[in-house]
Write a protein that holds these residues in place. Structure first.
Motif, PDB file in Angstrom:
ATOM      1  N   ALA A 173       0.818  -1.211   0.000  1.00 34.79           N
ATOM      2  CA  ALA A 173       0.000   0.000   0.000  1.00 34.79           C
ATOM      3  C   ALA A 173       0.851   1.260   0.000  1.00 34.79           C
ATOM      4  N   ARG A 174       2.141   1.126   0.293  1.00 38.28           N
ATOM      5  CA  ARG A 174       3.040   2.277   0.216  1.00 38.28           C
ATOM      6  C   ARG A 174       3.342   2.643  -1.240  1.00 38.28           C
ATOM      7  N   TRP A 175       2.984   1.738  -2.146  1.00 35.57           N
ATOM      8  CA  TRP A 175       3.267   1.963  -3.563  1.00 35.57           C
ATOM      9  C   TRP A 175       1.997   2.047  -4.404  1.00 35.57           C
ATOM     10  N   VAL A 176       1.047   1.122  -4.170  1.00 41.15           N
ATOM     11  CA  VAL A 176      -0.204   1.119  -4.928  1.00 41.15           C
ATOM     12  C   VAL A 176      -1.381   1.181  -3.956  1.00 41.15           C
ATOM     13  N   ASP A 177      -2.495   1.649  -4.429  1.00 42.77           N
ATOM     14  CA  ASP A 177      -3.716   1.703  -3.629  1.00 42.77           C
ATOM     15  C   ASP A 177      -4.330   0.301  -3.613  1.00 42.77           C
ATOM     16  N   PRO A 178      -4.413  -0.366  -2.452  1.00 46.03           N
ATOM     17  CA  PRO A 178      -4.982  -1.725  -2.415  1.00 46.03           C
ATOM     18  C   PRO A 178      -6.407  -1.781  -2.949  1.00 46.03           C
ATOM     19  N   ALA A 179      -7.174  -0.701  -2.769  1.00 49.83           N
ATOM     20  CA  ALA A 179      -8.541  -0.694  -3.275  1.00 49.83           C
ATOM     21  C   ALA A 179      -8.573  -0.768  -4.794  1.00 49.83           C
ATOM     22  N   VAL A 180      -7.530  -0.272  -5.434  1.00 49.98           N
ATOM     23  CA  VAL A 180      -7.407  -0.360  -6.888  1.00 49.98           C
ATOM     24  C   VAL A 180      -6.761  -1.682  -7.288  1.00 49.98           C
ATOM     25  N   ALA A 181      -5.652  -2.007  -6.633  1.00 47.03           N
ATOM     26  CA  ALA A 181      -4.864  -3.172  -7.034  1.00 47.03           C
ATOM     27  C   ALA A 181      -5.593  -4.490  -6.820  1.00 47.03           C
ATOM     28  N   LEU A 182      -6.412  -4.580  -5.781  1.00 52.72           N
ATOM     29  CA  LEU A 182      -7.043  -5.845  -5.423  1.00 52.72           C
ATOM     30  C   LEU A 182      -8.541  -5.854  -5.707  1.00 52.72           C
ATOM     31  N   ALA A 183      -9.023  -4.892  -6.476  1.00 55.55           N
ATOM     32  CA  ALA A 183     -10.458  -4.781  -6.695  1.00 55.55           C
ATOM     33  C   ALA A 183     -11.009  -5.805  -7.672  1.00 55.55           C
ATOM     34  N   ASP A 184     -10.192  -6.255  -8.619  1.00 56.20           N
ATOM     35  CA  ASP A 184     -10.692  -7.156  -9.666  1.00 56.20           C
ATOM     36  C   ASP A 184      -9.624  -8.191  -9.973  1.00 56.20           C
ATOM     37  N   LEU A 185      -9.521  -9.198  -9.116  1.00 58.97           N
ATOM     38  CA  LEU A 185      -8.450 -10.189  -9.221  1.00 58.97           C
ATOM     39  C   LEU A 185      -8.847 -11.335 -10.149  1.00 58.97           C
ATOM     40  N   PRO A 186      -7.874 -11.921 -10.843  1.00 56.90           N
ATOM     41  CA  PRO A 186      -8.181 -13.010 -11.777  1.00 56.90           C
ATOM     42  C   PRO A 186      -8.342 -14.338 -11.058  1.00 56.90           C
ATOM     43  N   THR A 187      -9.042 -15.257 -11.676  1.00 50.46           N
ATOM     44  CA  THR A 187      -9.082 -16.623 -11.171  1.00 50.46           C
ATOM     45  C   THR A 187      -7.800 -17.330 -11.625  1.00 50.46           C
ATOM     46  N   GLY A 188      -7.502 -18.439 -10.961  1.00 50.52           N
ATOM     47  CA  GLY A 188      -6.328 -19.205 -11.355  1.00 50.52           C
ATOM     48  C   GLY A 188      -5.072 -18.847 -10.602  1.00 50.52           C
ATOM     49  N   ALA A 189      -5.181 -17.963  -9.596  1.00 49.05           N
ATOM     50  CA  ALA A 189      -4.022 -17.574  -8.797  1.00 49.05           C
ATOM     51  C   ALA A 189      -4.454 -17.393  -7.354  1.00 49.05           C
ATOM     52  N   ARG A 190      -3.593 -17.795  -6.424  1.00 48.89           N
ATOM     53  CA  ARG A 190      -3.852 -17.580  -5.003  1.00 48.89           C
ATOM     54  C   ARG A 190      -3.464 -16.155  -4.626  1.00 48.89           C
ATOM     55  N   LEU A 191      -3.951 -15.714  -3.470  1.00 52.29           N
ATOM     56  CA  LEU A 191      -3.645 -14.361  -3.030  1.00 52.29           C
ATOM     57  C   LEU A 191      -2.143 -14.159  -2.882  1.00 52.29           C
ATOM     58  N   ASP A 192      -1.423 -15.139  -2.356  1.00 53.21           N
ATOM     59  CA  ASP A 192       0.014 -14.954  -2.179  1.00 53.21           C
ATOM     60  C   ASP A 192       0.733 -14.826  -3.521  1.00 53.21           C
ATOM     61  N   ASP A 193       0.254 -15.523  -4.571  1.00 56.12           N
ATOM     62  CA  ASP A 193       0.839 -15.358  -5.901  1.00 56.12           C
ATOM     63  C   ASP A 193       0.626 -13.935  -6.415  1.00 56.12           C
ATOM     64  N   LEU A 194      -0.572 -13.402  -6.200  1.00 60.87           N
ATOM     65  CA  LEU A 194      -0.907 -12.062  -6.658  1.00 60.87           C
ATOM     66  C   LEU A 194      -0.051 -11.012  -5.953  1.00 60.87           C
ATOM     67  N   LEU A 195       0.127 -11.166  -4.658  1.00 64.52           N
ATOM     68  CA  LEU A 195       0.942 -10.209  -3.915  1.00 64.52           C
ATOM     69  C   LEU A 195       2.409 -10.316  -4.304  1.00 64.52           C
ATOM     70  N   ASP A 196       2.878 -11.527  -4.594  1.00 64.59           N
ATOM     71  CA  ASP A 196       4.247 -11.696  -5.090  1.00 64.59           C
ATOM     72  C   ASP A 196       4.434 -10.980  -6.426  1.00 64.59           C
ATOM     73  N   ALA A 197       3.440 -11.097  -7.306  1.00 64.12           N
ATOM     74  CA  ALA A 197       3.530 -10.413  -8.604  1.00 64.12           C
ATOM     75  C   ALA A 197       3.593  -8.902  -8.418  1.00 64.12           C
ATOM     76  N   LEU A 198       2.804  -8.367  -7.496  1.00 66.14           N
ATOM     77  CA  LEU A 198       2.857  -6.929  -7.221  1.00 66.14           C
ATOM     78  C   LEU A 198       4.224  -6.522  -6.686  1.00 66.14           C
TER      79      LEU A 198
END
Length: 230
Positions: A173-198
């Motif tokens: 959240a120090r870099w991106v707005d979580p409300a924007v970054a996590l608002a529309d997540l894709p299927t096929g990935a776990r939350l930890d994968d998504l956060l690693d990609a960010l």
């Protein structure tokens, strides 16, 4: 600055996040776009217009018994979290059909076996190793190292725990707005994968700006630079 991207492996391919430049007056990243793509070639095509791309996979592989300097530096920096670093194996190890065979080849070449986790990501490493020409802006990133650099005061819990996920979201959240970054997540990935990609995208943005840290600078037998960008 143009978009940057972060890439992390998922069971059926790769999760890719593209982060646009911040809007005027904003402190962090701008628009965030997600996709899950089937292979490395598709990732390279989808991120071709990005200023930089951070990928959580070894780029450049060792030969002989010595480990990559970047893996050693990353493990030392991570301290108690050093187990998240899987030292990249030599190419012949990746060609082994079974874990037992891979360990036998690794012992012959390096004097030690590989871990089961390293064997399981072998096919992912091979995908990128087979790409003939990697874009100059595509760099290897270790997300746990990126997160600890972004938020050095946080004692991160394991990433698959609720506490660990919350800590990573707070750091990013120090870099991106979580409300924007996590608002529309894709299927096929776990939350930890998504956060690693960010986290990989954060290091890619630093690389694009010219202020990233670089661990290691060796060149492998194919001419690829063995380094981790933070």
């Amino acid at each position: 600055m143009r978009e940057v991207a972060g890439v992390d492996g998922v069971p059926d391919g790769w999760v890719v996040v593209r982060v646009g430049p911040p809007t005027r007056g904003a402190a962090g990243g701008g628009t965030v776009t997600w996709a899950v793509l089937p292979d490395a070639v598709a990732v390279v095509a989808a991120t071709s217009r990005c200023a930089a791309v951070g990928v959580d996979i070894p780029i450049g592989l060792p030969s002989g018994s010595a480990r990559r300097a970047c893996d050693e530096h990353a493990a030392a920096r991570l301290g108690r979290a050093r187990s998240s670093v899987f030292p990249a194996p030599p190419r012949p190890v990746l060609a082994a059909a079974s874990f037992a065979d891979a360990c036998a080849v690794a012992r012959e070449l390096t004097g030690r076996a590989i871990s089961l986790q390293t064997f399981h990501i072998g096919a992912k490493i091979q995908e990128w190793d087979r790409v003939e020409r990697l874009p100059p802006g595509l760099v290897e990133v270790h997300p746990e190292l990126s997160l600890r650099t972004l938020a050095p005061e946080i004692g991160f819990a394991p990433k698959r725990t609720a506490r660990g996920a919350g800590q990573r979201i707070a750091a990013l959240a120090r870099w991106v707005d979580p409300a924007v970054a996590l608002a529309d997540l894709p299927t096929g990935a776990r939350l930890d994968d998504l956060l690693d990609a960010l986290a990989c995208a954060w290091s890619a943005a630093r690389w694009a700006r010219g202020d990233a840290e670089v661990l290691g600078a060796e060149t492998d037998e194919r001419g690829r630079t063995m380094r981790i960008v933070v």
